[in-house]
Design a protein around this motif. Structure first.
Motif, PDB file in Angstrom:
ATOM      1  N   LEU A  58     -24.020   9.654  -9.146  1.00 44.23           N
ATOM      2  CA  LEU A  58     -22.566   9.781  -9.030  1.00 44.23           C
ATOM      3  C   LEU A  58     -21.871   9.199 -10.265  1.00 44.23           C
ATOM      4  CD1 LEU A  58     -20.633  10.946  -6.932  1.00 44.23           C
ATOM      5  CD2 LEU A  58     -20.379   8.658  -5.971  1.00 44.23           C
ATOM      6  N   ASN A  59     -22.451   8.146 -10.842  1.00 44.35           N
ATOM      7  CA  ASN A  59     -21.875   7.564 -12.060  1.00 44.35           C
ATOM      8  C   ASN A  59     -21.890   8.571 -13.208  1.00 44.35           C
ATOM      9  OD1 ASN A  59     -21.370   5.144 -10.807  1.00 44.35           O
ATOM     10  ND2 ASN A  59     -23.157   4.086 -11.642  1.00 44.35           N
ATOM     11  N   GLU A  60     -22.950   9.334 -13.297  1.00 46.49           N
ATOM     12  CA  GLU A  60     -23.057  10.328 -14.362  1.00 46.49           C
ATOM     13  C   GLU A  60     -21.991  11.412 -14.191  1.00 46.49           C
ATOM     14  OE1 GLU A  60     -26.324  13.566 -16.105  1.00 46.49           O
ATOM     15  OE2 GLU A  60     -26.910  12.068 -14.603  1.00 46.49           O
ATOM     16  N   VAL A  61     -21.765  11.823 -12.957  1.00 51.31           N
ATOM     17  CA  VAL A  61     -20.739  12.830 -12.688  1.00 51.31           C
ATOM     18  C   VAL A  61     -19.362  12.306 -13.082  1.00 51.31           C
ATOM     19  CG1 VAL A  61     -19.531  14.084 -10.850  1.00 51.31           C
ATOM     20  CG2 VAL A  61     -22.034  13.994 -10.861  1.00 51.31           C
ATOM     21  N   VAL A  62     -19.066  11.072 -12.685  1.00 53.87           N
ATOM     22  CA  VAL A  62     -17.760  10.492 -13.012  1.00 53.87           C
ATOM     23  C   VAL A  62     -17.600  10.366 -14.517  1.00 53.87           C
ATOM     24  CG1 VAL A  62     -16.323   8.433 -12.809  1.00 53.87           C
ATOM     25  CG2 VAL A  62     -17.564   9.283 -10.813  1.00 53.87           C
ATOM     26  N   GLN A 119      -0.543  13.301 -21.518  1.00 50.22           N
ATOM     27  CA  GLN A 119       0.544  13.181 -20.535  1.00 50.22           C
ATOM     28  C   GLN A 119       0.922  11.725 -20.290  1.00 50.22           C
ATOM     29  OE1 GLN A 119      -0.438  15.428 -16.931  1.00 50.22           O
ATOM     30  NE2 GLN A 119      -1.847  16.704 -18.099  1.00 50.22           N
ATOM     31  N   ASN A 120       0.459  10.840 -21.184  1.00 52.70           N
ATOM     32  CA  ASN A 120       0.713   9.406 -21.067  1.00 52.70           C
ATOM     33  C   ASN A 120       0.101   8.831 -19.785  1.00 52.70           C
ATOM     34  OD1 ASN A 120       1.746   6.955 -22.033  1.00 52.70           O
ATOM     35  ND2 ASN A 120       3.620   7.162 -20.806  1.00 52.70           N
ATOM     36  N   ILE A 121      -1.082   9.327 -19.429  1.00 48.01           N
ATOM     37  CA  ILE A 121      -1.816   8.851 -18.256  1.00 48.01           C
ATOM     38  C   ILE A 121      -3.157   8.306 -18.726  1.00 48.01           C
ATOM     39  CG2 ILE A 121      -2.898   9.480 -16.060  1.00 48.01           C
ATOM     40  CD1 ILE A 121      -0.826  11.696 -15.774  1.00 48.01           C
ATOM     41  N   ALA A 122      -3.425   7.063 -18.393  1.00 47.84           N
ATOM     42  CA  ALA A 122      -4.706   6.447 -18.749  1.00 47.84           C
ATOM     43  C   ALA A 122      -5.711   6.689 -17.630  1.00 47.84           C
ATOM     44  CB  ALA A 122      -4.524   4.952 -18.987  1.00 47.84           C
ATOM     45  N   LEU A 123      -6.880   7.206 -17.984  1.00 48.33           N
ATOM     46  CA  LEU A 123      -7.946   7.461 -17.012  1.00 48.33           C
ATOM     47  C   LEU A 123      -9.058   6.456 -17.261  1.00 48.33           C
ATOM     48  CD1 LEU A 123      -9.188   9.181 -14.751  1.00 48.33           C
ATOM     49  CD2 LEU A 123     -10.054  10.739 -16.520  1.00 48.33           C
ATOM     50  N   GLN A 124      -9.340   5.641 -16.270  1.00 44.61           N
ATOM     51  CA  GLN A 124     -10.338   4.583 -16.398  1.00 44.61           C
ATOM     52  C   GLN A 124     -11.451   4.781 -15.372  1.00 44.61           C
ATOM     53  OE1 GLN A 124      -8.214   0.927 -15.833  1.00 44.61           O
ATOM     54  NE2 GLN A 124      -6.781   1.295 -17.520  1.00 44.61           N
ATOM     55  N   ALA A 125     -12.642   4.324 -15.732  1.00 47.87           N
ATOM     56  CA  ALA A 125     -13.792   4.401 -14.824  1.00 47.87           C
ATOM     57  C   ALA A 125     -14.343   3.002 -14.592  1.00 47.87           C
ATOM     58  CB  ALA A 125     -14.867   5.307 -15.412  1.00 47.87           C
ATOM     59  N   GLU A 126     -14.542   2.656 -13.364  1.00 46.43           N
ATOM     60  CA  GLU A 126     -15.169   1.395 -12.976  1.00 46.43           C
ATOM     61  C   GLU A 126     -16.409   1.745 -12.152  1.00 46.43           C
ATOM     62  OE1 GLU A 126     -12.344  -0.998 -10.926  1.00 46.43           O
ATOM     63  OE2 GLU A 126     -10.930  -1.106 -12.625  1.00 46.43           O
ATOM     64  N   LEU A 127     -17.544   1.731 -12.808  1.00 48.72           N
ATOM     65  CA  LEU A 127     -18.777   2.236 -12.209  1.00 48.72           C
ATOM     66  C   LEU A 127     -19.722   1.088 -11.881  1.00 48.72           C
ATOM     67  CD1 LEU A 127     -19.367   5.231 -14.668  1.00 48.72           C
ATOM     68  CD2 LEU A 127     -17.957   5.156 -12.600  1.00 48.72           C
ATOM     69  N   GLU A 128     -20.177   1.062 -10.657  1.00 47.54           N
ATOM     70  CA  GLU A 128     -21.133   0.034 -10.238  1.00 47.54           C
ATOM     71  C   GLU A 128     -22.518   0.412 -10.748  1.00 47.54           C
ATOM     72  OE1 GLU A 128     -23.164  -1.136  -6.058  1.00 47.54           O
ATOM     73  OE2 GLU A 128     -20.988  -1.409  -6.116  1.00 47.54           O
ATOM     74  N   ARG A 136     -13.492   4.894  -9.327  1.00 42.10           N
ATOM     75  CA  ARG A 136     -14.359   3.748  -9.029  1.00 42.10           C
ATOM     76  C   ARG A 136     -15.531   4.198  -8.161  1.00 42.10           C
ATOM     77  NH1 ARG A 136     -10.690   1.338  -6.724  1.00 42.10           N
ATOM     78  NH2 ARG A 136      -9.848   0.256  -8.556  1.00 42.10           N
ATOM     79  N   THR A 137     -16.724   3.731  -8.483  1.00 44.52           N
ATOM     80  CA  THR A 137     -17.896   3.970  -7.627  1.00 44.52           C
ATOM     81  C   THR A 137     -18.439   2.632  -7.170  1.00 44.52           C
ATOM     82  OG1 THR A 137     -19.461   3.944  -9.484  1.00 44.52           O
ATOM     83  CG2 THR A 137     -18.505   6.073  -8.876  1.00 44.52           C
ATOM     84  N   ASN A 170     -25.333   4.382   1.731  1.00 46.29           N
ATOM     85  CA  ASN A 170     -24.150   5.170   1.394  1.00 46.29           C
ATOM     86  C   ASN A 170     -23.545   4.702   0.078  1.00 46.29           C
ATOM     87  OD1 ASN A 170     -23.446   6.961   3.899  1.00 46.29           O
ATOM     88  ND2 ASN A 170     -23.941   4.964   4.750  1.00 46.29           N
ATOM     89  N   VAL A 171     -22.958   5.651  -0.633  1.00 46.58           N
ATOM     90  CA  VAL A 171     -22.218   5.336  -1.855  1.00 46.58           C
ATOM     91  C   VAL A 171     -20.800   5.871  -1.705  1.00 46.58           C
ATOM     92  CG1 VAL A 171     -24.252   5.338  -3.326  1.00 46.58           C
ATOM     93  CG2 VAL A 171     -23.007   7.469  -2.968  1.00 46.58           C
ATOM     94  N   MET A 172     -19.871   5.280  -2.447  1.00 52.86           N
ATOM     95  CA  MET A 172     -18.467   5.635  -2.304  1.00 52.86           C
ATOM     96  C   MET A 172     -17.854   5.933  -3.668  1.00 52.86           C
ATOM     97  SD  MET A 172     -15.355   3.523  -0.450  1.00 52.86           S
ATOM     98  CE  MET A 172     -16.030   3.812   1.186  1.00 52.86           C
ATOM     99  N   LEU A 173     -16.961   6.902  -3.677  1.00 53.69           N
ATOM    100  CA  LEU A 173     -16.160   7.227  -4.842  1.00 53.69           C
ATOM    101  C   LEU A 173     -14.694   7.075  -4.456  1.00 53.69           C
ATOM    102  CD1 LEU A 173     -15.747   8.503  -7.713  1.00 53.69           C
ATOM    103  CD2 LEU A 173     -15.694  10.721  -6.549  1.00 53.69           C
ATOM    104  N   GLU A 174     -13.943   6.346  -5.273  1.00 56.90           N
ATOM    105  CA  GLU A 174     -12.522   6.141  -5.034  1.00 56.90           C
ATOM    106  C   GLU A 174     -11.737   6.598  -6.245  1.00 56.90           C
ATOM    107  OE1 GLU A 174     -12.654   2.156  -2.191  1.00 56.90           O
ATOM    108  OE2 GLU A 174     -12.420   1.957  -4.369  1.00 56.90           O
TER     109      GLU A 174
END
Length: 334
Positions: free
Chosen positions: A187-191, A205-214, A256-257, A264-268
């Motif tokens: 799932l981290n690779e997909v994100v 569009q002045n939007i910051a996209l951040q990833a917080e991957l476990e 966030r993962t 189970n794993v979660m994506l937010e």
């Protein structure tokens, strides 16, 4: 059937008039309605009544008054039975026709929903292709041209084109009810791929996209293209929500993962947009429900179907005026 009618006629004739053997002509009527048309069944009923009356005149034993009453009862029973079976058959035919029309309508609805789904899902990679092509043109028009950035944009175009092709293949498999391909993936690779794919577009569009991957997250098993579509849909929905806020405001999306438990794993996907009301939150996963002026209202409905087909669950974790968190849970595979 003719032999049965003759047998009833003979028995009705040779027995006493007090015995109403003619009522057994009802069996002939019940058989006729399954074999003949309504018109032919009526003719059979008339023939049975004629045989009943003829038998009355040919019978020599028994009380004549009782025989006349039995003859009238038998003829009435034949008439009533014929009427009821024809009405029942007509009702069943109408029900079959109604079922056929409902099935046809359901098929058209499914085809229409499939068309809307294709329009929605294909729209995302086509938008990506357009954005990357415009970026590529800008990099090439620079002085000097930025070949490396242009090459990256072309790579994204090829990736989006392949993704559009994969979506069409998945939709065809859905229409044919074919099983989707299944594989194990991280799932981290997909994100990470999603952030790389749309990060520049959102930055414009002045939007910051951040990833917080476990780290060390368990793999998931299923259709990778479909899970990517769900993640992309959640990110773009968050971007649409942020587009309603002032550009001067800090606008960010965090993907966030994390592990929920051993299985189970979660994506937010969290945004800092205006939030979702409780009433809207209860409807966002319903097909064709949308709060967008030009939305189709199928993205989240498709996402829920995909996640549930993978044995998971998707929901809104937090709503209000401080942003929204969409969360999904999938079974992990160690």
């Amino acid at each position: 059937m003719v032999l049965l009618a003759l047998l009833i006629f003979v028995l009705d004739t040779v027995t006493d008039m007090e015995i109403a053997m003619a009522v057994f002509y009802i069996v002939i009527i019940l058989l006729s309605v399954r074999i003949f048309t309504a018109r032919q069944t009526v003719l059979v009923a008339i023939a049975c009544i004629a045989l009943t009356i003829l038998s009355f005149f040919l019978t020599v034993s028994g009380a004549r008054d009782a025989g006349l009453v039995n003859c009238a009862i038998s003829c009435t029973a034949i008439l009533v039975c014929t009427y009821l079976v024809l009405k029942t058959e007509a009702a069943e035919a109408a029900a079959r026709e109604a079922r056929a029309q409902l099935e046809h309508a359901a098929h058209l609805t499914a085809v229409g929903a499939l068309g809307v789904s294709i329009a929605h899902e294909i729209g995302q990679p086509l938008t990506g292709i357009t954005t990357s092509a415009e970026a590529c043109s800008r990099w090439l028009d620079g002085n000097p041209p930025n070949i490396d950035r242009a090459r990256q944009a072309v790579t994204r175009i090829v990736g989006d084109a392949n993704r559009a092709r994969d979506i069409v293949v998945r939709m065809r498999q859905f229409a044919r009810k074919s099983p989707s391909p299944s594989e194990r993936f991280g799932l981290n690779e997909v994100v990470g791929e999603l952030v790389e794919r749309v990060g520049d577009q959102l930055a414009g569009q002045n939007i910051a996209l951040q990833a917080e991957l476990e780290p060390g997250l368990a793999d998931v098993e299923g259709d990778r293209v479909q899970i990517e579509q769900v993640g992309l849909n959640l990110i773009l929905n968050a971007a649409d929500a942020l587009s309603q806020t002032q550009r001067s405001r800090y606008r960010t999306i965090v993907v966030r993962t994390r592990s929920v438990d051993d299985s189970n794993v979660m994506l937010e996907v969290e945004d800092t947009g205006p939030g979702v009301s409780a009433k809207t939150a209860d409807q966002v996963f319903d097909a064709f429900f949308t709060t967008k002026a030009h939305g189709l209202g199928v993205g989240l409905a498709i996402s829920r179907s995909i996640i549930e087909a993978h044995g998971g669950k998707i929901w809104i974790e937090r709503t209000g005026d401080t942003g929204t968190v969409f969360a999904l849970r999938l079974p992990g595979r160690k």
